[in-house]
Design an enzyme around this catalytic site. Structure first.
Site, short mmCIF file in Angstrom:
data_model
loop_
_atom_site.label_atom_id
_atom_site.label_comp_id
_atom_site.label_asym_id
_atom_site.label_seq_id
_atom_site.Cartn_x
_atom_site.Cartn_y
_atom_site.Cartn_z
N PHE A 74 46.95 28.34 84.33
CA PHE A 74 45.57 28.87 84.35
C PHE A 74 44.63 27.92 83.63
CE2 PHE A 74 42.12 31.12 82.23
CZ PHE A 74 41.54 31.77 83.31
N HIS A 85 16.82 27.09 69.02
CA HIS A 85 16.31 28.24 68.26
C HIS A 85 16.42 29.53 69.07
CE1 HIS A 85 14.96 25.42 65.22
NE2 HIS A 85 14.59 24.66 66.23
N HIS A 95 12.71 20.96 61.02
CA HIS A 95 12.01 21.83 61.98
C HIS A 95 10.52 21.94 61.64
CE1 HIS A 95 11.54 24.80 65.02
NE2 HIS A 95 11.65 25.88 64.27
#
Length: 269
Positions: A74, A85, A95
């Protein structure tokens, strides 16, 4: 061949004889360092219901493989795409702070520390635009003790209980619009107080550390200037005590990132 087998047997026997006996001259194997503690997951899952900043990109999780392979085993695989964000995430100082640390530059030791939970859920329930004040911080200290340097301060508004209802959580559910948002945040003067306490990081269970109506993002700017990382869209703070927990935040290490997805947990005795 016989000589080789005898040599191997001699080496194995010698190694066994050199091994100290447990309980005699060797320490016992290390036990579970977290025995007696429990984990509290403070992270929202990333899925089709993940809330993101209105001007950002929604989380995409695209299946590229699923099922049995020609080799008889599998195999599954997905591609992901998302805004830095969205969901439970880190805001790096870069930021809102030019020249400040990016996501990959924040020291690991700054993303852990004793958790301090400031509960303003009752006030937030009465005012969607509530700002956690310096007085709220000081009241918490008066009841539970001073906030020590190196702590991670978590602001509990219980807004996470509105997840994943975008309208209830953000105050507005129009994609691309950030001009009519309503949710609690941290007041700038309270951010200055926490910076003076020299905390490691601060987190909140809303979409932003600045409250919804903010247009100047002063709280972000104050914390960025002090190189204090921010954790947003937390959950589970109602399970976390005011004192006594230890917080661990492990954000994705994005080079030059302004933030990124983050797994956040609290360890509680």
């Amino acid at each position: 061949m016989i000589r080789l087998l005898l040599t191997v047997a001699f080496l194995v026997l010698s190694a066994c004889q050199q091994q100290p006996k447990i309980g005699v001259d060797a320490p016992e194997p290390a036990g579970d360092p977290f025995a007696g503690f429990r984990w509290i997951d403070l992270t929202h899952a990333y899925d089709a219901e993940t809330i993101f900043w209105p001007t950002g990109e929604a989380f995409e999780h695209v299946q590229t493989a699923w099922g049995q392979t020609p080799g008889g085993y599998f195999y599954s695989s997905y591609d992901i795409a998302l805004s830095e964000h969205s969901g439970t995430h880190l805001d790096a100082p870069i930021h809102f702070g030019e020249g400040k640390k990016t996501a990959d530059q924040i020291p690991l030791e700054q993303l852990v520390g004793p958790a301090v939970v400031v509960d303003v859920s009752a006030k937030a329930a009465a005012d969607a635009d509530y700002l956690v004040s310096a007085a709220d911080i000081e009241a918490n200290e008066a009841e539970h003790g001073a906030i020590a340097a190196g702590s991670v301060v978590l602001l509990r508004t219980d807004w996470s209980k509105r997840w994943p209802n975008v309208k209830a959580y953000m105050g507005d559910d129009r994609p691309g619009h950030a001009d009519a948002l309503h949710f609690p945040g941290l007041a700038p003067e309270a951010a200055e107080l926490l910076a003076a306490r020299r905390i490691h990081a601060v987190g909140i269970d809303t979409a932003s550390i600045d409250y919804g109506p903010s247009t100047d993002f002063r709280t972000h700017r104050i914390l960025a200037a002090a190189e204090i990382p921010i954790l947003e869209n937390l959950t589970g703070l109602e399970q976390t005590p005011a004192r006594g927990a230890y917080l661990i935040a492990m954000p994705m290490k994005i080079g030059d990132g302004s933030g990124g997805p983050c797994r956040v947990a609290a360890l509680v005795r």
